[in-house]
Write a protein that holds these residues in place. Sequence first.
Motif, PDB file in Angstrom:
ATOM      1  N   ASP A  77       6.340  -1.310  -5.057  1.00 46.96           N
ATOM      2  CA  ASP A  77       7.663  -0.687  -5.094  1.00 46.96           C
ATOM      3  C   ASP A  77       7.975  -0.111  -6.469  1.00 46.96           C
ATOM      4  OD1 ASP A  77       7.967  -1.219  -2.474  1.00 46.96           O
ATOM      5  OD2 ASP A  77       9.369  -2.874  -2.717  1.00 46.96           O
ATOM      6  N   MET A  78       7.466  -0.778  -7.510  1.00 40.45           N
ATOM      7  CA  MET A  78       7.678  -0.248  -8.858  1.00 40.45           C
ATOM      8  C   MET A  78       6.926   1.069  -9.034  1.00 40.45           C
ATOM      9  SD  MET A  78       7.611  -3.714 -11.063  1.00 40.45           S
ATOM     10  CE  MET A  78       7.865  -3.105 -12.723  1.00 40.45           C
ATOM     11  N   GLU A 114       0.803  -1.227   0.000  1.00 36.89           N
ATOM     12  CA  GLU A 114       0.000   0.000   0.000  1.00 36.89           C
ATOM     13  C   GLU A 114       0.837   1.279   0.000  1.00 36.89           C
ATOM     14  OE1 GLU A 114      -3.485  -0.487   3.055  1.00 36.89           O
ATOM     15  OE2 GLU A 114      -1.762  -1.696   3.659  1.00 36.89           O
ATOM     16  N   ILE A 115       0.220   2.332  -0.514  1.00 36.24           N
ATOM     17  CA  ILE A 115       0.748   3.686  -0.357  1.00 36.24           C
ATOM     18  C   ILE A 115      -0.427   4.537   0.112  1.00 36.24           C
ATOM     19  CG2 ILE A 115       1.820   5.693  -1.462  1.00 36.24           C
ATOM     20  CD1 ILE A 115       2.744   3.825  -3.718  1.00 36.24           C
ATOM     21  N   GLY A 121      -0.080  -6.230 -12.810  1.00 40.77           N
ATOM     22  CA  GLY A 121      -1.441  -6.350 -12.292  1.00 40.77           C
ATOM     23  C   GLY A 121      -2.181  -5.034 -12.192  1.00 40.77           C
ATOM     24  N   GLU A 122      -3.180  -5.074 -11.315  1.00 44.52           N
ATOM     25  CA  GLU A 122      -4.115  -3.971 -11.192  1.00 44.52           C
ATOM     26  C   GLU A 122      -3.960  -3.335  -9.814  1.00 44.52           C
ATOM     27  OE1 GLU A 122      -8.265  -4.431 -13.235  1.00 44.52           O
ATOM     28  OE2 GLU A 122      -8.463  -4.882 -11.104  1.00 44.52           O
ATOM     29  N   ALA A 123      -4.180  -2.049  -9.744  1.00 43.53           N
ATOM     30  CA  ALA A 123      -4.166  -1.385  -8.445  1.00 43.53           C
ATOM     31  C   ALA A 123      -5.592  -0.986  -8.092  1.00 43.53           C
ATOM     32  CB  ALA A 123      -3.286  -0.150  -8.482  1.00 43.53           C
ATOM     33  N   GLU A 165      -1.165  -5.321  -6.255  1.00 42.53           N
ATOM     34  CA  GLU A 165      -1.325  -6.762  -6.120  1.00 42.53           C
ATOM     35  C   GLU A 165      -0.164  -7.417  -5.392  1.00 42.53           C
ATOM     36  OE1 GLU A 165      -2.274  -8.621  -9.844  1.00 42.53           O
ATOM     37  OE2 GLU A 165      -4.259  -7.700  -9.887  1.00 42.53           O
ATOM     38  N   SER A 166       0.981  -6.776  -5.420  1.00 39.92           N
ATOM     39  CA  SER A 166       2.139  -7.356  -4.746  1.00 39.92           C
ATOM     40  C   SER A 166       3.053  -6.242  -4.258  1.00 39.92           C
ATOM     41  CB  SER A 166       2.916  -8.248  -5.709  1.00 39.92           C
ATOM     42  OG  SER A 166       3.440  -7.446  -6.752  1.00 39.92           O
TER      43      SER A 166
END
Lengths: 173, 126
Positions: free
Chosen positions: A138-139, A18-19, A108-110, A132-133
């Motif tokens: 981090d990316m 999360e952010i 993936g999807e956010a 999703e991960s």
Amino acid sequence: MPATATSDLDVTLPSDTEIRMTRSFAAPPRLVWAAFTEPDLMQQWMTGPSGWVLKVIGGDVRVGASYRLEWHRASDGATMGAGGVYLEVRKPERLSCSERFDDPWYPGEAINSYDLEARGAGTILHQHFRYESKAARDMALSSHMDDGMRESYRRLDGILAEAIAREAGTLGA
Amino acid sequence: MAPALDTTFAALADPTRRAILARLALGETTVMDLARPFDMSQPAISKHLKVLERAGLVSRGRDAQRRPVRLEAKPLAEANQWLESYRALWEARFDRLDALLQKLQADEGAPLPPKPGRGRKPKEQT
């Protein structure tokens, strides 16, 4: 993580995926809501790195409706797109949508959600992105650093090209 | 740089480990002293310290008996820089949003009838 005194924007990483961001605005939730949902308003502030122009397709803000964002760069015609579906629409307090990039720079999807809390005459925005991960999160976090670095490298390229041209000119004279 | 940051963020994801770092920011200390304010056994604290040590966030002294724990600032500074650039991008966006909201409010607050003496057409499209 220490907060900087230059701004009241708070960025935290509550978990690996999360952010979370919190910031206050001097306008009531209904106007902040408009700025987050009306294409002509979104285009005015959600822009990307310098040189990119945002085009928003959508405006039908209801659960299940889709939206699309497209960034265009005039200098070379590059485009970048992202889109998703509205998952929760509670005007003017909570908006949630999915987000997926055409050219996925994170896997993936956010799921993005925005909570608008009325505070006096203003609004406190709680913005929450869930990926999703951890790798995807981090990316997303580091991508903006890349933007900054790319800009710097581009400037460096310009300076080097200039220096080379100057040198060639001196030699030619 | 990315894998190191990855390890840093993983190490920072836990509240106890963040509390340990906050305590170490005040100065080096022993594991026993470190465990005291936490409702946790010494082995549990040691486990957290191992994670922090692997991420390069703390180091242990050579003194065989005390083995004091100290904070290593460099990975923290790198992780902070990463977050800072992300924050800077959003701050720039939100500053533009501030300006937009101010304009929207000004438009709303503007008197509805046109000012007297100004023969303006009601709509002027560009």
